[in-house]
Write an enzyme that holds these catalytic residues in place. Structure first.
Site, mmCIF file in Angstrom:
data_model
loop_
_atom_site.group_PDB
_atom_site.id
_atom_site.type_symbol
_atom_site.label_atom_id
_atom_site.label_comp_id
_atom_site.label_asym_id
_atom_site.label_seq_id
_atom_site.Cartn_x
_atom_site.Cartn_y
_atom_site.Cartn_z
ATOM 1 N N ARG A 298 0.851 -1.181 0.000
ATOM 2 C CA ARG A 298 0.000 0.000 0.000
ATOM 3 C C ARG A 298 0.892 1.237 0.000
ATOM 4 N NH1 ARG A 298 -2.180 -3.477 4.017
ATOM 5 N NH2 ARG A 298 -4.316 -4.197 3.565
ATOM 6 N N TYR B 263 -10.377 -10.577 -6.504
ATOM 7 C CA TYR B 263 -9.446 -10.623 -7.638
ATOM 8 C C TYR B 263 -9.682 -11.847 -8.512
ATOM 9 C CZ TYR B 263 -6.967 -6.903 -5.261
ATOM 10 O OH TYR B 263 -6.640 -5.716 -4.650
ATOM 11 N N HIS C 215 -4.237 -9.078 3.752
ATOM 12 C CA HIS C 215 -5.674 -9.084 4.020
ATOM 13 C C HIS C 215 -5.972 -9.959 5.237
ATOM 14 C CE1 HIS C 215 -6.777 -8.038 -0.433
ATOM 15 N NE2 HIS C 215 -6.470 -6.963 0.280
ATOM 16 N N ARG D 35 -1.088 -2.111 -6.730
ATOM 17 C CA ARG D 35 -1.385 -3.187 -5.779
ATOM 18 C C ARG D 35 -2.390 -4.167 -6.399
ATOM 19 N NH1 ARG D 35 -1.536 -4.626 -0.272
ATOM 20 N NH2 ARG D 35 -3.598 -5.032 0.612
ATOM 21 N N HIS E 200 -2.334 2.611 -5.793
ATOM 22 C CA HIS E 200 -3.205 1.488 -5.411
ATOM 23 C C HIS E 200 -3.528 0.592 -6.604
ATOM 24 C CE1 HIS E 200 -5.246 -0.213 -1.989
ATOM 25 N NE2 HIS E 200 -6.311 -0.458 -2.730
ATOM 26 N N LYS F 9 -2.041 -2.426 7.967
ATOM 27 C CA LYS F 9 -3.158 -1.890 8.744
ATOM 28 C C LYS F 9 -3.186 -2.511 10.136
ATOM 29 C CE LYS F 9 -6.269 -0.682 4.932
ATOM 30 N NZ LYS F 9 -7.593 -0.927 4.324
#
Length: 313
Positions: A164, A292, A283, A260, A257, A188
């Site tokens: 990211r 995806y 994730h 990514r 992004h 994150k």
């Protein structure tokens, strides 16, 4: 950033009163920068931000919404940007710096589960190669050589790691492990993950550290620095990536992004399993990664159109 500016006071509010993480704070501030950018202002200009806030009414707030959408932002991204701006206005209202929130009545765009946009891996690889070549050919102009090389390197690194924007901005030189051929990323919720690195990108990282990384302070730990030698920001990355990918006219979306998304799609198209891609992207839920698979299926569907029996009689 001026210590008495609204932006800095907002940062302190998020940090000390809201207890927000650094990544969350960067996301909020980045959305404010994007608001300035779409309004034709310098993203780091505190005076410009305060002037924009003062002159914005409900009508111009709705125009800002349309500008975000016209810039190619997804419905989800526009909703997040609006939430960030509304949060900023709520803070200003609490501080009695403004009297109204013009974004309060602006309704965000609806959107279901959107398929992520990505760039074709071959086109992206070719463009990265062209930039490295252009940099080499510009050797007689060191400033231009560095500009082109850094463009190539940033796009290359994002495409090969799936990081990211905030993760790359927060990367430290000590996070690169040349022996283990990997990079440690803080994602994150302060969750760490390890991303393997291939020999090609490791060579480019070493070249960047030895030749092109010129921090203003020799003790600066941040891996990626801007042209002034200070830590890179999301705005810097966004500008670098959009400049680098400008010749790819067939794509409307050009941002960190998107690289990514391109990383994830290229892995799945190449046969990588979903759980591995989930770990590489950081994730928490495989359902997030599974979107995806729809993208790669769409690629398969397009390729299937070439089948000679796939025609109406």
């Amino acid at each position: 950033m001026d210590e008495d500016s609204w932006r800095e006071r907002y940062r302190r509010y998020l940090t000390y009163e809201q207890g927000a993480s650094e990544l969350t704070i960067q996301a909020y501030l980045s959305d404010l920068e994007q608001w300035l950018i779409i309004e034709g202002q310098e993203p780091s200009d505190d005076a410009a931000l305060e002037a924009l806030v003062r002159r914005t009414d409900t009508r111009t707030a709705r125009k800002s919404l349309l500008k975000f959408m016209e810039a190619g932002d997804s419905a989800r991204t526009v909703r997040r940007r609006l939430a960030s701006i509304r949060s900023f206005y709520r803070f200003l209202l609490r501080q009695e710096l403004v009297h109204t929130n013009p974004f309060h009545s602006v309704r965000p765009p609806k959107g279901g589960k959107e398929l992520p946009t990505f760039l074709n891996a071959d086109a992206l690889t070719q463009r990265i190669g062209e930039l490295y070549t252009d940099a080499k050919e510009a050797a007689e102009d060191p400033k231009r050589e560095k500009e082109l090389w850094v463009q190539a390197f940033v796009v290359d690194l994002l495409f090969q790691t799936g990081m990211r924007s905030a993760e790359l901005c927060g990367l430290r030189t000590t996070d690169i492990d040349f022996t283990a051929e990997s990079v440690k990323v803080l994602g994150k919720r302060n969750k760490e993950r390890i991303i393997p690195l291939g020999p090609g990108i490791l060579e480019k990282i070493a070249e960047y550290l030895d030749t092109y990384r010129t921090p203003a302070d020799s003790a600066e730990p941040t891996f990626l620095v801007n042209t002034r030698g200070t830590p890179a920001t999301h705005s810097f990355l966004y500008r670098i990536v959009t400049q680098a990918l400008e010749p790819l006219a067939q794509y409307n979306h050009k941002s960190p992004h998107i690289l990514r998304h391109s990383f994830a799609t290229a892995l799945l198209n190449g046969g990588a399993d979903l759980m591995s891609v989930k770990e590489l992207l950081g994730h928490e839920d495989v359902a997030t990664t599974s979107i995806y698979t729809h993208t790669t299926f769409e690629e398969l569907r397009k390729n299937y159109q070439a089948h000679p029996r796939n025609r109406k009689e």
